[in-house]
Write an enzyme that holds these catalytic residues in place. Sequence first.
Site, PDB file in Angstrom:
ATOM      1  N   GLY A 185       8.377  60.059 -41.486  1.00 46.33           N
ATOM      2  CA  GLY A 185       9.706  60.085 -40.862  1.00 46.33           C
ATOM      3  C   GLY A 185       9.967  61.406 -40.187  1.00 46.33           C
ATOM      4  N   ASN A 186      11.197  61.618 -39.765  1.00 49.29           N
ATOM      5  CA  ASN A 186      11.565  62.902 -39.169  1.00 49.29           C
ATOM      6  C   ASN A 186      12.978  63.288 -39.593  1.00 49.29           C
ATOM      7  OD1 ASN A 186      13.489  61.866 -37.104  1.00 49.29           O
ATOM      8  ND2 ASN A 186      11.655  60.850 -36.330  1.00 49.29           N
ATOM      9  N   ARG A 187      13.420  64.456 -39.159  1.00 54.18           N
ATOM     10  CA  ARG A 187      14.656  65.021 -39.694  1.00 54.18           C
ATOM     11  C   ARG A 187      15.921  64.562 -38.967  1.00 54.18           C
ATOM     12  NH1 ARG A 187      13.851  69.743 -42.616  1.00 54.18           N
ATOM     13  NH2 ARG A 187      15.828  70.546 -41.845  1.00 54.18           N
ATOM     14  N   SER A 188      15.798  63.628 -38.048  1.00 53.45           N
ATOM     15  CA  SER A 188      16.992  63.211 -37.294  1.00 53.45           C
ATOM     16  C   SER A 188      18.024  62.551 -38.224  1.00 53.45           C
ATOM     17  CB  SER A 188      16.593  62.214 -36.203  1.00 53.45           C
ATOM     18  OG  SER A 188      17.748  61.653 -35.640  1.00 53.45           O
ATOM     19  N   ALA A 221      15.203  59.799 -32.236  1.00 54.53           N
ATOM     20  CA  ALA A 221      14.040  60.660 -32.431  1.00 54.53           C
ATOM     21  C   ALA A 221      12.871  59.739 -32.745  1.00 54.53           C
ATOM     22  CB  ALA A 221      14.289  61.629 -33.572  1.00 54.53           C
TER      23      ALA A 221
END
Length: 418
Positions: free
Chosen positions: A212-215, A279
Amino acid sequence: MRVVLGVSGGIAAYKAALLLRLLSEAGHEVTVVPTAAALRFVGEPTWAALSGRPVATDVWTDVHEVPHVRLGQSADLVVVAPATADLLARAAAGMADDLLTNTLLTARCPVVMAPAMHTEMWEHPATQANVETLTQRGVHVVPPAAGRLTGADSGPGRLPEPEHLFEVCQRELARADRVTRTSGARQDLVGTRVLVTAGGTREPLDPVRFLGNRSSGKQGVALAAAARRRGAIVTLVLAHAEVPPPPDVEVVRAGSALELAAATRAALPSHDVVVMAAAVADFRPDAYVETKIKKSYDTEDEEPGPTIRLVRNPDILAGLVAERGEATDPLIVGFAAETGDEDGTVLEHGRTKLERKGCDLLVVNEVGIDKAFGQDENSVVILRRGVENPVAEVGPAGKAAIADAVLDAILDARRRRG
Ligand code: CTP
């Protein structure tokens, strides 16, 4: 206010006549849209007499007035009471096989549905799945009451009392009215169809893991909310987000980059503006492992662990620009999360990206561990293709103010294109 009262074919249709009376007495202009089956329970003259208006029964009457889109578009509230299992299924599937389902597809106002049916039908997984789908899309489903049903049996499935449904309708109308009034005077996006993607994609690795990512999704969700406040018809393609979607927008859930690509591409032709605030992961694991990846217990030695190979995801934004081809619509807006480095400043990287992606506007923000991602304040620079200097510099400001500045730049760009 303009209310559409949809009535589907159940014995509880007689109770809708009482709801109609309450809505009319409260001063609302109510158009009744009974399904063909509903008319077998309560006839057209009853609806016409109680509403004081012509009754809309099918898409083939008064075709010059295009009733199949007009009724939904101009309504302040659509309430369906009773909503039968069949009506819920057709609405959840997005069917448009009669005037009521057409109206539900074109409505951009609050929608209330009051299911009524036998307990077995209500509890059936198919009905429950349809209710879940509709609720996720923002429909206010009023759960049926328990009590005596049509036959000798009893259980959950009764249409709630008309007084209760009337109160729910009044609350929804007041909420929608408040949203319009608190949005200020600007209603400059009325009729514009805006597609926003938001949140961070999750690239599945095995049944329990993902990359995943930090968005947080906050900026994209703020954009969808601002566009809606300003009168736009909004579709929000939402990946993983820390904030709920705003009311009154159509929400399409997308988990991975590939799902987001498919949802966005499908929605492209029916929108005037596309804002890619999501994102999107540039890479995904090259294979999804169907069963949970386990560590080994056979050896005392330190296990090296599995290697995850990554493959490129499609660039959705660039793909949308290519798909649009020579056409000028829809207007396409990208976001760029940048850090300055030895190869250039944040702005320089932004300009290069705008050229590479070929979108019309690029909203550039500087990111770092504590900047932009998940924060409530943000600073952005907005670039337009073919224009050397930024067309706007905003912030530090709240994400709602940034959203309004992005929408202003969109309106300006659309005006310039004529
Ligand atoms: N984007 C996209 N598809 C991807 C990656 C990004 O559509 N596979 C979109 C994002 O929604 C955003 C824009 O492209 O609107 C810019 O994303 P960003 O991650 O900043 O750029 P990248 O293309 O990934 O470039 P780089 O990795 O070089 O920064």
